[in-house]
Motif scaffolding. Structure first.
Motif, PDB file in Angstrom:
ATOM      1  N   HIS A 150       0.838  -1.193   0.000  1.00 14.50           N
ATOM      2  CA  HIS A 150       0.000   0.000   0.000  1.00 14.50           C
ATOM      3  C   HIS A 150       0.877   1.249   0.000  1.00 14.50           C
ATOM      4  O   HIS A 150       2.078   1.170   0.277  1.00 14.50           O
ATOM      5  CB  HIS A 150      -0.920   0.010   1.230  1.00 14.50           C
ATOM      6  N   SER A 151       0.285   2.402  -0.244  1.00 15.18           N
ATOM      7  CA  SER A 151       1.051   3.650  -0.271  1.00 15.18           C
ATOM      8  C   SER A 151       1.690   3.937   1.084  1.00 15.18           C
ATOM      9  O   SER A 151       2.778   4.517   1.150  1.00 15.18           O
ATOM     10  CB  SER A 151       0.181   4.815  -0.725  1.00 15.18           C
ATOM     11  N   ASP A 152       1.043   3.524   2.179  1.00 13.68           N
ATOM     12  CA  ASP A 152       1.648   3.704   3.504  1.00 13.68           C
ATOM     13  C   ASP A 152       2.956   2.925   3.611  1.00 13.68           C
ATOM     14  O   ASP A 152       3.912   3.392   4.236  1.00 13.68           O
ATOM     15  CB  ASP A 152       0.699   3.236   4.615  1.00 13.68           C
ATOM     16  N   ASP A 153       2.993   1.737   3.005  1.00 15.90           N
ATOM     17  CA  ASP A 153       4.227   0.949   2.996  1.00 15.90           C
ATOM     18  C   ASP A 153       5.332   1.702   2.266  1.00 15.90           C
ATOM     19  O   ASP A 153       6.481   1.728   2.701  1.00 15.90           O
ATOM     20  CB  ASP A 153       4.026  -0.406   2.309  1.00 15.90           C
ATOM     21  N   MET A 154       4.990   2.316   1.146  1.00 22.83           N
ATOM     22  CA  MET A 154       5.962   3.065   0.352  1.00 22.83           C
ATOM     23  C   MET A 154       6.589   4.175   1.189  1.00 22.83           C
ATOM     24  O   MET A 154       7.814   4.350   1.202  1.00 22.83           O
ATOM     25  CB  MET A 154       5.284   3.634  -0.889  1.00 22.83           C
ATOM     26  N   GLU A 155       5.755   4.914   1.889  1.00 19.92           N
ATOM     27  CA  GLU A 155       6.253   6.024   2.718  1.00 19.92           C
ATOM     28  C   GLU A 155       7.131   5.522   3.863  1.00 19.92           C
ATOM     29  O   GLU A 155       8.197   6.076   4.115  1.00 19.92           O
ATOM     30  CB  GLU A 155       5.080   6.848   3.271  1.00 19.92           C
ATOM     31  N   SER A 156       6.694   4.469   4.540  1.00 19.42           N
ATOM     32  CA  SER A 156       7.502   3.957   5.659  1.00 19.42           C
ATOM     33  C   SER A 156       8.795   3.319   5.158  1.00 19.42           C
ATOM     34  O   SER A 156       9.842   3.433   5.807  1.00 19.42           O
ATOM     35  CB  SER A 156       6.697   2.987   6.530  1.00 19.42           C
TER      36      SER A 156
END
Length: 183
Positions: A150-156
Motif C-alpha cells: 500500500h502507499s503507507d508501505d511506500m512512505e515507511s
C-alpha cells in the motif's frame, strides 16, 4: 577511492513498486535512480526484443560495463528485478520489496502482462526467488526485506531507507540528517 554516497539495490518481482520507491527516494535524497531496464535500452545493452514476453533480452555483461564507472563513484538507487549480477563491492544495501499475491496479481494484470509472464512473476514472488537470490549473492547484514502492498508501505519504506542513508554517511565520515540530505 572511497565512495561518499552509498549504492542501494532496490529489487523484487516486477510490480512490487521498485520504480515508484526509487522515484520517491530520488526526490528526497541526493541519490540518483539507475533503472537497469532503461540503461539496457538506451545504451544498447541487450540482445534484442523477446516478442513473447514483450521485454528486452538484457545482456548483463554489457550492463555492468556500461555502469561500472558511474556506480563506483556511489550515489545510486539501482532498480532491477535481479541483484546477483552486481559485484558485492559495488553495493552497500539490498532492499528486496515484497507484495502479497492479490496485490501483485492486480498490478501485473493492470500492466496487461500475458498469462505466461504473469504466472512466471507470481511464481517467482511466491517461491521467494529474488529474496533467495539476494541471500545467495550478498552478506545477510546488508539485505532488508520490506513489504510493499500500500502507499503507507511506500512512505515507511522510504523513511527507513533515508534513515539508513544518514547512518551510512555518519559511519563513512559524512555528517547527514535522517532525511538523507547533508546536514
Amino acid at each position: 577511492m572511497s565512495r561518499t554516497k552509498p549504492n542501494i539495490i532496490i529489487t523484487g518481482t516486477p510490480g512490487v513498486g521498485k520504480t515508484s520507491l526509487c522515484e520517491l527516494l530520488t526526490a528526497s535524497t541526493e541519490l540518483q535512480h539507475l533503472a537497469i531496464n532503461r540503461i539496457a535500452k538506451e545504451r544498447d545493452c541487450h540482445d534484442g526484443w523477446d516478442k513473447s514476453l514483450k521485454s528486452w533480452i538484457v545482456d548483463e555483461d554489457k550492463v555492468l560495463d556500461a555502469i561500472e564507472d558511474e556506480i563506483k563513484e556511489g550515489g545510486f538507487l539501482v532498480d532491477w528485478h535481479a541483484c546477483d549480477l552486481f559485484p558485492e563491492s559495488w553495493i552497500d544495501l539490498v532492499i528486496v520489496l515484497r507484495s502479497n499475491s492479490p496485490n501483485l496479481y492486480d498490478r501485473l494484470k493492470a500492466r496487461n502482462y500475458s498469462d505466461q509472464k504473469l504466472q512466471e512473476n507470481m511464481d517467482a514472488e511466491i517461491m521467494d526467488v529474488l529474496l533467495d537470490e539476494a541471500r545467495n549473492s550478498f552478506d545477510p547484514g546488508i539485505i532488508i526485506e520490506l513489504q510493499s502492498n500500500h502507499s503507507d508501505d511506500m512512505e515507511s519504506n522510504a523513511l527507513r531507507i533515508r534513515t539508513w542513508i544518514g547512518q551510512w554517511k555518519q559511519e563513512h565520515g559524512r555528517e547527514a540528517s535522517t532525511d538523507g540530505h547533508e546536514a
